[in-house]
Design an enzyme around this catalytic site. Structure first.
Site, PDB file in Angstrom:
ATOM      1  N   ASP A  51       1.639 -11.338  12.795  1.00 35.86           N
ATOM      2  CA  ASP A  51       1.681 -10.169  12.952  1.00 35.86           C
ATOM      3  C   ASP A  51       2.233  -9.342  13.801  1.00 35.86           C
ATOM      4  OD1 ASP A  51       1.595  -7.186  12.470  1.00 35.86           O
ATOM      5  OD2 ASP A  51      -1.079  -7.240  11.763  1.00 35.86           O
ATOM      6  N   ASN A  78      15.448  -8.946  12.937  1.00 35.49           N
ATOM      7  CA  ASN A  78      15.592  -7.864  11.602  1.00 35.49           C
ATOM      8  C   ASN A  78      14.652  -7.349  11.398  1.00 35.49           C
ATOM      9  OD1 ASN A  78      17.025  -8.206   8.640  1.00 35.49           O
ATOM     10  ND2 ASN A  78      15.497  -9.633   8.786  1.00 35.49           N
ATOM     11  N   TYR A 144      11.297   6.482  10.634  1.00 33.54           N
ATOM     12  CA  TYR A 144      11.853   5.197  10.612  1.00 33.54           C
ATOM     13  C   TYR A 144      13.267   5.298  11.230  1.00 33.54           C
ATOM     14  CZ  TYR A 144      14.981   1.870   7.830  1.00 33.54           C
ATOM     15  OH  TYR A 144      15.694   1.166   7.772  1.00 33.54           O
ATOM     16  N   LYS A 148      15.095   3.809  14.322  1.00 33.01           N
ATOM     17  CA  LYS A 148      16.407   2.622  14.525  1.00 33.01           C
ATOM     18  C   LYS A 148      17.886   3.663  15.251  1.00 33.01           C
ATOM     19  CE  LYS A 148      15.331   0.116  10.935  1.00 33.01           C
ATOM     20  NZ  LYS A 148      15.150  -1.420  11.520  1.00 33.01           N
TER      21      LYS A 148
HETATM   22  P1  NAD Z   1      12.495  -6.116   3.867  1.00 33.40           P
HETATM   23  O1  NAD Z   1      10.858  -5.628   3.406  1.00 33.40           O
HETATM   24  O2  NAD Z   1      12.898  -7.519   2.668  1.00 33.40           O
HETATM   25  O3  NAD Z   1      11.567  -7.714   4.811  1.00 33.40           O
HETATM   26  C1  NAD Z   1      11.285  -6.834   6.454  1.00 33.40           C
HETATM   27  C2  NAD Z   1      10.391  -8.543   6.445  1.00 33.40           C
HETATM   28  O4  NAD Z   1       9.794  -8.037   7.873  1.00 33.40           O
HETATM   29  C3  NAD Z   1       9.693  -8.582   5.235  1.00 33.40           C
HETATM   30  O5  NAD Z   1       9.153 -10.052   4.784  1.00 33.40           O
HETATM   31  C4  NAD Z   1       8.398  -8.409   5.953  1.00 33.40           C
HETATM   32  O6  NAD Z   1       6.972  -9.160   5.676  1.00 33.40           O
HETATM   33  C5  NAD Z   1       8.506  -8.458   7.732  1.00 33.40           C
HETATM   34  N1  NAD Z   1       7.774  -7.426   8.564  1.00 33.40           N
HETATM   35  C6  NAD Z   1       7.278  -6.097   8.031  1.00 33.40           C
HETATM   36  N2  NAD Z   1       5.929  -6.377   9.440  1.00 33.40           N
HETATM   37  C7  NAD Z   1       5.890  -7.036  10.070  1.00 33.40           C
HETATM   38  C8  NAD Z   1       5.053  -7.737  10.489  1.00 33.40           C
HETATM   39  N3  NAD Z   1       3.857  -6.624  11.085  1.00 33.40           N
HETATM   40  N4  NAD Z   1       4.502  -8.458  11.268  1.00 33.40           N
HETATM   41  C9  NAD Z   1       5.776  -9.586  10.491  1.00 33.40           C
HETATM   42  N5  NAD Z   1       6.681  -9.405  10.315  1.00 33.40           N
HETATM   43  C10 NAD Z   1       7.094  -8.136   9.582  1.00 33.40           C
HETATM   44  O7  NAD Z   1      13.521  -5.707   4.850  1.00 33.40           O
HETATM   45  P2  NAD Z   1      14.714  -5.267   4.552  1.00 33.40           P
HETATM   46  O8  NAD Z   1      15.529  -4.603   4.201  1.00 33.40           O
HETATM   47  O9  NAD Z   1      15.442  -6.762   4.477  1.00 33.40           O
HETATM   48  O10 NAD Z   1      14.995  -5.622   5.840  1.00 33.40           O
HETATM   49  C11 NAD Z   1      15.106  -6.113   6.912  1.00 33.40           C
HETATM   50  C12 NAD Z   1      15.454  -5.175   8.284  1.00 33.40           C
HETATM   51  O11 NAD Z   1      16.641  -4.376   7.863  1.00 33.40           O
HETATM   52  C13 NAD Z   1      14.736  -3.834   9.021  1.00 33.40           C
HETATM   53  O12 NAD Z   1      14.781  -3.962   9.584  1.00 33.40           O
HETATM   54  C14 NAD Z   1      15.167  -2.871   7.635  1.00 33.40           C
HETATM   55  O13 NAD Z   1      14.699  -1.671   9.093  1.00 33.40           O
HETATM   56  C15 NAD Z   1      16.211  -3.147   8.447  1.00 33.40           C
HETATM   57  N6  NAD Z   1      17.479  -2.566   7.302  1.00 33.40           N
HETATM   58  C16 NAD Z   1      17.306  -1.876   5.557  1.00 33.40           C
HETATM   59  C17 NAD Z   1      18.062  -1.040   4.800  1.00 33.40           C
HETATM   60  C18 NAD Z   1      17.971  -1.998   3.176  1.00 33.40           C
HETATM   61  O14 NAD Z   1      18.659  -0.571   3.003  1.00 33.40           O
HETATM   62  N7  NAD Z   1      16.767  -3.050   2.978  1.00 33.40           N
HETATM   63  C19 NAD Z   1      19.271  -0.939   5.637  1.00 33.40           C
HETATM   64  C20 NAD Z   1      19.003  -0.881   6.292  1.00 33.40           C
HETATM   65  C21 NAD Z   1      18.813  -1.095   7.646  1.00 33.40           C
END
Ligand code: NAD
Length: 244
Positions: A51, A78, A144, A148
């Site tokens: 975590d 990520n 959020y 960022k």
């Molecule tokens: P996702 O929810 O599919 O993946 C996020 C991962 O982070 C998950 O596997 C989750 O288990 C892990 N995570 C979260 N909290 C955690 C913790 N406390 N300990 C360990 N692991 C943890 O999301 P995604 O869309 O693949 O996002 C990846 C990155 O891209 C993130 O930083 C997100 O903010 C960024 N992002 C996503 C989008 C979008 O539209 N999906 C847009 C801009 C930026």
């Protein structure tokens, strides 16, 4: 892009974008240590579940990856969480979660990884910001966006501070990506995710929102030697869609 023999740590490795990054890195020859709460669903050379809200875990991840893989050339911060709403609807728990995962954990991981990379003569770190927050505000996601913006600023500063050690630190800034993060947000609000993703795609000049691989390929570029002169850059990946 050549990654043969490179050792990489990826957080959020089982999520939408994370899994695509892990797949791409391994296909290009890298050895990958995966970090997420539960990493059993993904193949990798090393599994480091935990975590990121636990400071000791985040602090120790870079060294654990180095020991497990035999080096540490690349770190991909990520992992992320999204909380909705204006500040007036933000709980203390949302605040601590957002800051903890999106800002504090990458800070801890970078702080521990930089000396390891410096001793080895260099490395590359790719952080994850967003089109929301890197330069522009976004509606109804105040905390959020703030996180960022914070990771974007930290990336710019670290990119400047550690270039002399041969460490390149950059950030990818996606707009909407078709991942569990986005889809679960639609589901929570009572929308069918497939329909909502298709509708949202109409607002993008390229005609669709991003798939995880669209982001992973830009992360691969930033982590590779092809980006050897890039330090502290915030790279927007948005299909031509201006941020509202
Ligand atoms: P996702 O929810 O599919 O993946 C996020 C991962 O982070 C998950 O596997 C989750 O288990 C892990 N995570 C979260 N909290 C955690 C913790 N406390 N300990 C360990 N692991 C943890 O999301 P995604 O869309 O693949 O996002 C990846 C990155 O891209 C993130 O930083 C997100 O903010 C960024 N992002 C996503 C989008 C979008 O539209 N999906 C847009 C801009 C930026």
């Amino acid at each position: 892009m050549e990654f043969q023999g490179k050792c990489a740590l990826v957080t959020g490795a089982t999520g939408g974008i994370g899994a695509a990054i892990v797949q791409r890195l391994r296909a290009a020859g890298a050895k990958v240590a995966v970090a997420d709460r539960d990493t059993r669903t993904i193949e990798a050379e090393a599994h480091l579940p935990g975590d990121l809200l636990e400071p000791d875990y985040a602090n120790a991840l870079p060294q654990a990856a180095q020991l497990a893989l035999g080096g540490l050339d690349i770190v991909i911060n990520n992992a992320g969480v999204i909380t909705r709403g204006p500040v007036t609807e933000t709980s203390d728990a949302d605040w601590h979660l957002s800051i903890g995962v999106n800002v504090e954990a990458p800070f801890r991981i970078c702080r521990a990884a930089i000396p390891i990379m410096a001793r080895a003569g260099g490395g590359a770190i790719v952080n994850t910001s967003s089109c929301w927050g890197s330069k522009n505000p976004g509606p109804n996601h105040a905390i959020y966006c703030m996180t960022k913006a914070a990771i974007a600023s930290l990336t710019q500063c670290m990119g400047m501070d550690h270039a002399h050690q041969g460490i390149r630190i950059n950030a990818v800034c996606p707009n909407e990506v078709n991942t569990p993060m986005l889809r679960s947000g639609f589901a929570k609000r009572g929308f069918d995710p497939d329909t909502a993703v298709a509708e949202l795609g109409k607002s993008v000049p390229l005609g669709r929102i991003a798939e995880p691989e669209d982001i992973a390929d830009v992360v691969m570029f930033l982590a590779s030697d092809a980006a050897r002169y890039m330090c502290g850059a915030l790279v927007e990946v948005n299909g031509g869609k201006p941020v509202s």
